[in-house]
Design a protein around this motif. Structure first.
Motif, PDB file in Angstrom:
ATOM      1  N   ILE A   1      23.233  51.391  46.619  1.00  0.00           N
ATOM      2  CA  ILE A   1      24.250  52.833  45.993  1.00  0.00           C
ATOM      3  C   ILE A   1      24.766  53.790  47.013  1.00  0.00           C
ATOM      4  O   ILE A   1      23.651  54.543  47.363  1.00  0.00           O
ATOM      5  CB  ILE A   1      24.054  53.138  44.940  1.00  0.00           C
ATOM      6  CG1 ILE A   1      23.733  52.019  44.063  1.00  0.00           C
ATOM      7  CG2 ILE A   1      24.853  53.912  44.432  1.00  0.00           C
ATOM      8  CD1 ILE A   1      24.574  50.779  43.909  1.00  0.00           C
ATOM      9  N   GLN A   2      25.718  54.280  47.403  1.00  0.00           N
ATOM     10  CA  GLN A   2      26.456  55.535  48.139  1.00  0.00           C
ATOM     11  C   GLN A   2      27.385  56.254  47.882  1.00  0.00           C
ATOM     12  O   GLN A   2      28.351  55.997  47.217  1.00  0.00           O
ATOM     13  CB  GLN A   2      26.782  54.992  49.668  1.00  0.00           C
ATOM     14  CG  GLN A   2      27.275  56.063  50.074  1.00  0.00           C
ATOM     15  CD  GLN A   2      26.168  56.796  51.094  1.00  0.00           C
ATOM     16  OE1 GLN A   2      25.666  55.717  52.446  1.00  0.00           O
ATOM     17  NE2 GLN A   2      26.091  58.771  51.144  1.00  0.00           N
ATOM     18  N   ALA A   3      26.125  56.795  46.940  1.00  0.00           N
ATOM     19  CA  ALA A   3      26.410  58.450  45.902  1.00  0.00           C
ATOM     20  C   ALA A   3      28.085  59.221  46.389  1.00  0.00           C
ATOM     21  O   ALA A   3      27.529  59.880  47.835  1.00  0.00           O
ATOM     22  CB  ALA A   3      25.661  59.029  45.441  1.00  0.00           C
ATOM     23  N   ASP A   4      28.993  60.118  46.325  1.00  0.00           N
ATOM     24  CA  ASP A   4      29.830  60.625  46.974  1.00  0.00           C
ATOM     25  C   ASP A   4      28.920  62.166  47.435  1.00  0.00           C
ATOM     26  O   ASP A   4      29.416  62.605  48.325  1.00  0.00           O
ATOM     27  CB  ASP A   4      30.724  61.296  45.878  1.00  0.00           C
ATOM     28  CG  ASP A   4      29.921  62.123  44.573  1.00  0.00           C
ATOM     29  OD1 ASP A   4      28.766  61.988  44.196  1.00  0.00           O
ATOM     30  OD2 ASP A   4      30.862  62.738  43.876  1.00  0.00           O
ATOM     31  N   ASN A   5      27.731  62.417  46.965  1.00  0.00           N
ATOM     32  CA  ASN A   5      26.780  63.807  47.682  1.00  0.00           C
ATOM     33  C   ASN A   5      26.301  63.560  48.613  1.00  0.00           C
ATOM     34  O   ASN A   5      25.546  64.083  49.121  1.00  0.00           O
ATOM     35  CB  ASN A   5      26.318  64.221  46.957  1.00  0.00           C
ATOM     36  CG  ASN A   5      25.193  63.731  45.985  1.00  0.00           C
ATOM     37  OD1 ASN A   5      24.675  62.150  46.412  1.00  0.00           O
ATOM     38  ND2 ASN A   5      24.254  63.769  45.118  1.00  0.00           N
ATOM     39  N   GLY A   6      26.320  61.644  49.195  1.00  0.00           N
ATOM     40  CA  GLY A   6      25.600  61.360  50.261  1.00  0.00           C
ATOM     41  C   GLY A   6      24.464  60.925  49.928  1.00  0.00           C
ATOM     42  O   GLY A   6      23.282  60.312  50.858  1.00  0.00           O
ATOM     43  N   ASP A   7      23.500  61.154  48.716  1.00  0.00           N
ATOM     44  CA  ASP A   7      22.692  60.059  48.213  1.00  0.00           C
ATOM     45  C   ASP A   7      23.124  58.301  48.737  1.00  0.00           C
ATOM     46  O   ASP A   7      23.964  58.021  48.435  1.00  0.00           O
ATOM     47  CB  ASP A   7      21.758  60.410  47.091  1.00  0.00           C
ATOM     48  CG  ASP A   7      20.908  62.126  47.095  1.00  0.00           C
ATOM     49  OD1 ASP A   7      21.469  62.236  48.006  1.00  0.00           O
ATOM     50  OD2 ASP A   7      21.141  62.059  46.009  1.00  0.00           O
TER      51      ASP A   7
ATOM     52  N   ARG B   1      28.416  49.424  39.648  1.00  0.00           N
ATOM     53  CA  ARG B   1      29.965  49.157  39.882  1.00  0.00           C
ATOM     54  C   ARG B   1      30.497  49.780  38.272  1.00  0.00           C
ATOM     55  O   ARG B   1      31.871  50.545  38.440  1.00  0.00           O
ATOM     56  CB  ARG B   1      29.704  48.009  39.894  1.00  0.00           C
ATOM     57  CG  ARG B   1      30.034  47.324  41.067  1.00  0.00           C
ATOM     58  CD  ARG B   1      30.155  46.197  41.677  1.00  0.00           C
ATOM     59  NE  ARG B   1      30.503  45.657  43.167  1.00  0.00           N
ATOM     60  CZ  ARG B   1      29.376  45.149  43.556  1.00  0.00           C
ATOM     61  NH1 ARG B   1      28.645  44.656  42.173  1.00  0.00           N
ATOM     62  NH2 ARG B   1      29.007  44.891  44.364  1.00  0.00           N
ATOM     63  N   THR B   2      29.894  49.701  37.260  1.00  0.00           N
ATOM     64  CA  THR B   2      30.898  49.761  35.853  1.00  0.00           C
ATOM     65  C   THR B   2      30.349  52.173  35.878  1.00  0.00           C
ATOM     66  O   THR B   2      31.294  52.353  34.816  1.00  0.00           O
ATOM     67  CB  THR B   2      30.505  49.428  34.992  1.00  0.00           C
ATOM     68  OG1 THR B   2      29.268  49.028  34.949  1.00  0.00           O
ATOM     69  CG2 THR B   2      30.736  47.684  34.984  1.00  0.00           C
ATOM     70  N   GLN B   3      29.420  52.601  36.778  1.00  0.00           N
ATOM     71  CA  GLN B   3      29.206  53.689  35.789  1.00  0.00           C
ATOM     72  C   GLN B   3      29.425  54.747  37.340  1.00  0.00           C
ATOM     73  O   GLN B   3      29.182  56.358  36.181  1.00  0.00           O
ATOM     74  CB  GLN B   3      28.021  53.685  35.652  1.00  0.00           C
ATOM     75  CG  GLN B   3      27.041  53.223  34.317  1.00  0.00           C
ATOM     76  CD  GLN B   3      25.491  52.959  34.523  1.00  0.00           C
ATOM     77  OE1 GLN B   3      25.220  53.712  34.693  1.00  0.00           O
ATOM     78  NE2 GLN B   3      25.910  52.054  32.762  1.00  0.00           N
ATOM     79  N   ILE B   4      29.640  54.275  38.070  1.00  0.00           N
ATOM     80  CA  ILE B   4      30.105  55.272  39.044  1.00  0.00           C
ATOM     81  C   ILE B   4      31.564  55.772  39.512  1.00  0.00           C
ATOM     82  O   ILE B   4      32.165  54.638  39.468  1.00  0.00           O
ATOM     83  CB  ILE B   4      29.482  55.240  40.192  1.00  0.00           C
ATOM     84  CG1 ILE B   4      29.526  54.077  41.293  1.00  0.00           C
ATOM     85  CG2 ILE B   4      27.716  55.207  40.072  1.00  0.00           C
ATOM     86  CD1 ILE B   4      29.424  53.352  42.517  1.00  0.00           C
ATOM     87  N   THR B   5      32.052  56.669  40.174  1.00  0.00           N
ATOM     88  CA  THR B   5      33.253  56.996  39.759  1.00  0.00           C
ATOM     89  C   THR B   5      33.480  57.321  41.374  1.00  0.00           C
ATOM     90  O   THR B   5      34.728  57.297  41.791  1.00  0.00           O
ATOM     91  CB  THR B   5      33.981  58.086  39.380  1.00  0.00           C
ATOM     92  OG1 THR B   5      32.959  59.266  39.007  1.00  0.00           O
ATOM     93  CG2 THR B   5      33.451  57.941  37.820  1.00  0.00           C
TER      94      THR B   5
END
Length: 46
Positions: free
Chosen positions: A13-19, A32-36
């Motif tokens: 999972i690649q988060a928008d903040n880089g994590d 997939r259903t929870q991240i935007t």
């Protein structure tokens, strides 16, 4: 994402903040259903 899991890791999972989080198939489906603002990548980090 903080829940302990005993399944084999198969996705990143690649988060928008880089994590990055390494997760199993089930957690990837849930993500997939929870991240935007992020991506579910069907592989482990290099």
């Amino acid at each position: 994402m903080d829940a302990a899991c005993t399944e084999a890791a198969t996705h990143t999972i690649q988060a928008d903040n880089g994590d990055r989080y390494v997760v199993c198939d089930g957690h990837a489906l849930t993500a997939r259903t929870q991240i935007t603002d992020g991506q579910v990548l069907p592989r482990l980090p290099a």
